[in-house]
Design an enzyme around this catalytic site. Structure first.
Site, PDB file in Angstrom:
ATOM      1  N   ASP A 233       0.273 -69.782  89.034  1.00 27.21           N
ATOM      2  CA  ASP A 233       1.660 -69.717  89.501  1.00 27.21           C
ATOM      3  C   ASP A 233       1.690 -69.874  91.017  1.00 27.21           C
ATOM      4  O   ASP A 233       0.707 -69.614  91.702  1.00 27.21           O
ATOM      5  CB  ASP A 233       2.294 -68.379  89.104  1.00 27.21           C
TER       6      ASP A 233
ATOM      7  N   ASN B 244      -7.050 -60.252  89.791  1.00 30.68           N
ATOM      8  CA  ASN B 244      -7.732 -60.072  91.083  1.00 30.68           C
ATOM      9  C   ASN B 244      -9.233 -60.326  91.039  1.00 30.68           C
ATOM     10  O   ASN B 244      -9.880 -60.433  92.082  1.00 30.68           O
ATOM     11  CB  ASN B 244      -7.481 -58.664  91.626  1.00 30.68           C
TER      12      ASN B 244
ATOM     13  N   ASN C  42      -3.956 -63.524  94.853  1.00 29.83           N
ATOM     14  CA  ASN C  42      -5.198 -62.768  94.717  1.00 29.83           C
ATOM     15  C   ASN C  42      -6.206 -63.412  93.775  1.00 29.83           C
ATOM     16  O   ASN C  42      -7.421 -63.288  93.980  1.00 29.83           O
ATOM     17  CB  ASN C  42      -4.899 -61.337  94.259  1.00 29.83           C
TER      18      ASN C  42
ATOM     19  N   HIS D 209       3.446 -64.499  86.528  1.00 27.55           N
ATOM     20  CA  HIS D 209       2.052 -64.528  86.965  1.00 27.55           C
ATOM     21  C   HIS D 209       1.122 -65.067  85.882  1.00 27.55           C
ATOM     22  O   HIS D 209      -0.017 -65.448  86.173  1.00 27.55           O
ATOM     23  CB  HIS D 209       1.629 -63.109  87.349  1.00 27.55           C
TER      24      HIS D 209
END
Length: 208
Positions: free
Chosen positions: A112, A87, A133, A41
């Site tokens: 990613d 997020n 997100n 991530h």
């Protein structure tokens, strides 16, 4: 005399617009903290870190993120690593776009993507968040999905219901061994985006 002032004002305004068009914001997405450092991530952070290291640049912690500025072929490239966690990435992106007066078309988000194979790089002019997100929040904050994103494929080698564990997991040995060449290609893409433009860069790098 009035005509002279008008010409000067017009010239200054034109120069300001030209300067703005030469300014770029490249936002690499990731999560802060050592536990996330080497996760899939965090590839956005990793690519920007590699670019900064190759150019001997140092990030400074400022409002909503770590920032450094890279001068390249007449362009001013602001590298941003949001410290808001993934997020809430949009909050940092919007703040620095507005603060630095960067045109939306000069924004590039590095992220990613589980929908493309590991190591594949793909540049897109717009698109859906695809369940990501960080991209969802950027779209919500900017009120548009029309911004460029550099998607780095991480693959989808996970069982149903294990997506979060996968993207927050670390690279395996085979992936790690391939990473230096893939990251270098990503750095080349960023430089090309700021100099050759979106369309040319897509033609050169997509799928490679």
């Amino acid at each position: 005399m009035l005509s002279v002032f008008r010409k000067l004002f017009s010239k200054e305004k034109k120069e300001t617009q030209e300067d703005s068009m030469k300014k770029f914001l490249v936002a690499g997405l990731g999560n802060i903290g050592p536990k996330y450092h080497n996760t899939r991530h965090n590839i956005g952070f990793r690519i920007l870190d590699a670019l900064a290291k190759s150019e001997d640049l140092k990030f400074e912690t400022k409002k909503l993120g770590d920032i450094t500025t890279y001068k390249f072929k007449g362009r001013t490239i602001i590298l941003l690593k949001p410290n808001t966690y993934m997020n809430l990435s949009g909050k940092a992106v919007r703040y620095w776009l507005e603060k630095e007066k960067v045109p939306l078309e000069n924004l590039l988000v590095v992220t990613d993507d589980i929908n493309i194979p590991f190591g594949t790089i793909r540049l897109k002019a717009k698109g859906s968040a695809g369940g990501h997100n960080g991209l969802k929040d950027i779209e919500a904050q900017l009120n548009t999905s029309k911004y460029s994103r550099f998607r780095f494929g991480v693959g989808a080698e996970f069982n149903k219901g294990r997506q979060v564990d996968y993207v927050l997991g670390e690279w395996n040995d085979d992936e790690e061994s391939a990473m230096p060449e893939r990251i270098e290609k990503g750095i080349e893409l960023i430089k090309s985006f700021t100099t050759a433009g979106l369309a040319n860069t897509m033609n050169i790098f997509n799928g490679k």
